[in-house]
Structure formats: C-alpha cells, structure tokens
Design a protein around this motif. Structure first.
Motif: not given
Length: 460
Positions: A139-140, A372-377, A398-405
C-alpha cells in the motif's frame, strides 16, 4: 544509373543523420523508451484496457470490468532517472507509473498481477500525485499528507511532467518541477517501467483516456536533482539516517544497539530488565497489563520544545502503550508519567478503545482528548509495523500522522485545547501539556510492544 546513385546518396545521408541523432542521444545520456510511432519494446499485462499510439502519444483507454492494466517495458532496469509526460482526461482515471515494477504471470488464475513501486497520478480531491504507492503489496509508502505543498503540482486535463529517480535504495519524485516524495527502501532493486490504466467503478467511464508521451530514461552518469531541505523522508532502513536527513538536522533517538540517550522515568539509569534491545528492535516485555506497574516508562535524557518526531511501533494482540511528549516528570503521580500522548493500541482487542469520549483513546489519537480521524485501510494489523509521527511547530501547532496520513491536528494552549483538557482525565493538572519543553516517553503498560526507527528533528 545516375538515379540509383542519387538514391544511394540520399540513403547514406539519412543513415548519417540517424547516426548523428543516435549519438546525440547517447551523448546526452537519455534513451527514448517510446519511439512516438508504435509500441515497440512494450507489452500490455494484467488487464484488458487498450493502448494505442495517436499523434505521437500513447493513449490508454479504460474498459469496463477490467482490473488495473499496465503497459510495461520488455526490458528491466535497475538504477535510472525516468522522465515522461502524463495526462488524465477524467476524474475516474486514476493512473500511475511503475518504477522497478514486478509481474507474476501465474497470479489471479493466470491473468497475472503487477506489483511494486508505483508513482501515483491522482486527479481526485485527495491530490496525492507523485506520491509512492506499493501496488498490490504494502500500500501507500509516501502519501502526500507528508508533503502537502506538493498537492497543487498536478494539473487535471493537462500533460504533467514527471521525473522519477530510482538510484540505489532511494526513490525521489517530481511533478512539474515540484519535489514530491522521498522514499528509502530496498525491496526491489530491478524491474520494468509500467504505464497504468486504472480499473473503473462505473460502466459509463469506459472509454476514458490516459495519455503518455516523451518517455525517456537515463541509466548511467546520473545528475540527480536537489530536493528542498524540508522534505520528509520515509526511510525504511533499520535505525539509519541518509545523508540528506543528517544534513537537514535529523538524528536518531534510538541507535538500535543500546540504550544510549534513554533513562527510566523513575530514576536516572536505564531499567536493568523489562526493556530489551535485540536485532535493532526496542521492546517492552509483557507483564500484567497494568500501567507502568512493572519496570516502568523510559524517557529521553534530552528535552524538546518544537520538533518532528517519527517512530515505528509493533503491537501484540490486545496490547496498549503510548508515545508521550512534553513530559516534565514534575507531577509526582503514581503510574505512567504525565504528558501529551500519541496512543499506541490494539483498537479491536483492548478495552481502552471503547472508553474515553467518542473514540479519543484509539490508536494515534491524542489520548483522552482528540480522536484520530483515520481510515481502516491505513492501519497495519497486529504483528506488523505502523509508522507514527508527531510534529510540533514553534507556534504550538501539533499534528499526528499514522502511516503517513494526517489524523489529528490541534494547537497547544488554545482555548479549544483547554476546553478539551477541562473535561478530560488531565483536568486536575494545571496547564497540562503546555510546558515549554519536555522529554519524549515510551510507555510500559504491561503489554509487549516494540519500537524502531525513532528519529527527531528540532524545529526553529
């Protein structure tokens, strides 16, 4: 006879000119992968979309019911610089360019499967063109949330100039001269170049065109283009920094070999047990699942105020942990040290995910404050590595990222932030999370969780 001599003279002149042109290409270091006339050296695979040459341009046409289709080079390439022009005619026509692409002809019941590094062409509102996607595999790798300034580079309905540098274990991309993505990864060292016509969701989108032209490659004597100093690098090497990262202020917080730079949150030395370092991985062992009741948290010896912090974490089933920042160690509380927390959690199996308010204790959330506003994918499953990132700018954004998003965004000290603190578990601590500086903390919550590739850049 005179006529024959004239024909020979013309032929000789044509061959000489062709030879000169060929020499010019060789001297320039570029080779045309597309001759502008036909598809010599290319073949379509994996789908039924069509490709044809029209007025010196490769036109790919979407076909209803087809999976992603690729026009790939018959030749394989290792290190190269690739340039081409790409145009998308309709919002349904997501596309991309395979760099060191791979093909399994036996996959999908003999229909074949293309996989590997793909440089995205994304006409949607998301605007991730030039990002790096690992087609049909991981994936990404590089979503454009990591470089939002590049989201405006791609122009819908126009030819866009792509430049892709794949040299050694580095892949760098540009769209219309704008630096976009920087990935360090060594999964594929050679492969083909591929042009994608994406599958379509609606039958009425059949017939939509994606166009390619001016496809050329350089395979030696590279003249790499410089990147801006503020491009974030996705570095998949183990606990290592590239020269570019070092030159731009990044440093490792964990060297992969020992506990240098870290100490217990409870005392000045590193815990003698509980935390282990093996094969470049830092792991807190499982105990009884209670917060900091075993060996306890560890913190950096140094403190930080404005920074870009990146790390990778791997959960075991039902595990809970966290990465905290602005930890002052001054509260004197029992249990885990107090600080702003990037939640590290198995959302499916740990009960904390259903506690708090509206999901604000789930993975990558600002714990007990902002969900966190995240998508399961974009979430890797338990047992695989997820990439976390926390950016704190000097103006307290402040910004949080998960897997680049990007998944969380807030401002420390703002009224909105203080209102959230007032209704949280942190309300009893005055000015919670507003310290000028603090330690970075890895939490012992009694569950086995591992960390690697922890790096930081101080921001000024």
């Amino acid at each position: 006879m005179k006529y024959t001599r004239n024909i020979l003279a013309v032929l000789f002149t044509s061959l000489t000119l062709a030879s000169c042109a060929s020499e010019q290409i060789a001297d320039d270091g570029w080779t045309d992968l597309f001759n502008g006339k036909d598809l010599s050296g290319w073949k379509p695979v994996a789908g039924t979309a069509t490709f044809e040459v029209v007025d010196g341009t490769i036109e790919g046409t979407a076909v209803a019911g087809s999976p992603n289709t690729f026009l790939i080079t018959e030749e394989m390439y290792g290190d190269f610089i690739l340039e081409l022009d790409l145009k998308i005619s309709h919002l349904s026509s997501n596309s991309g360019v395979m760099a060191r692409g791979q093909f399994d002809p036996a996959a999908r019941e003999g229909k074949g499967l293309v996989f590997g590094y793909q440089i995205e062409a994304d006409p949607s509102e998301r605007a991730w063109s030039g990002g790096v996607y690992d087609e049909a595999r991981r994936g990404w790798l590089y979503p454009l949330d990591l470089n939002p300034a590049a989201k405006t580079a791609f122009k819908m309905g126009e030819f866009n100039h792509y430049r892709i540098e794949a040299i050694g274990n580095e892949i760098k991309t540009w769209v219309n001269g704008q630096p976009v993505a920087y990935v360090i990864d060594d999964l594929d060292k050679t492969g083909f170049i591929g042009l994608q016509v994406h599958s379509i969701q609606k039958a009425e989108d059949a017939g939509r065109k994606t166009s390619f032209k001016n496809v050329k490659i350089q395979t030696e004597n590279f003249k790499s283009k410089a990147f801006n100093k503020d491009i974030f690098v996705v570095n998949n090497s183990l606990n290592a920094l590239s020269k570019y990262e070092l030159d731009n202020g990044w440093k490792l917080l964990f060297n992969g070999q020992n506990s240098e730079g870290w100490r217990s949150a409870k005392k000045e030395t590193f815990p003698e047990s509980g935390w282990s370092i093996k094969d470049g991985i830092l792991t807190i062992e499982s105990s009884d699942g209670r917060e900091s009741a075993n060996v306890g948290d560890i913190v950096t010896k140094e403190q930080y105020s404005a920074f870009d912090l990146a790390f990778e974490f791997r959960l075991t089933e039902g595990a809970n942990s966290g990465v905290k920042y602005f930890v002052t160690l001054s509260e004197g509380n029992v249990g885990s040290a107090i600080g702003l927390e990037y939640q590290v959690l198995d959302d499916d199996k740990h009960p904390d995910a259903k506690m708090g308010k509206d999901g604000n204790r789930t993975m990558s959330s600002l714990y007990d404050l902002i969900k966190a506003d995240k998508n399961a994918r974009f979430i890797k499953p338990v047992g695989e590595w997820n990439k976390g990132r926390v950016v704190v700018t000097p103006d307290n954004k402040v910004t949080h990222y998960l897997n680049g998003v990007k998944v969380v965004e807030y401002e420390r000290g703002s009224q909105a932030y203080r209102d959230l603190v007032a209704i949280s578990k942190y309300a009893k601590w005055e000015n919670f999370g507003e310290a000028k500086q603090g330690h970075i903390l890895l939490q012992d919550h009694g569950d086995e969780v591992s960390f690697k590739n922890i790096k930081i850049k101080e921001l000024k």
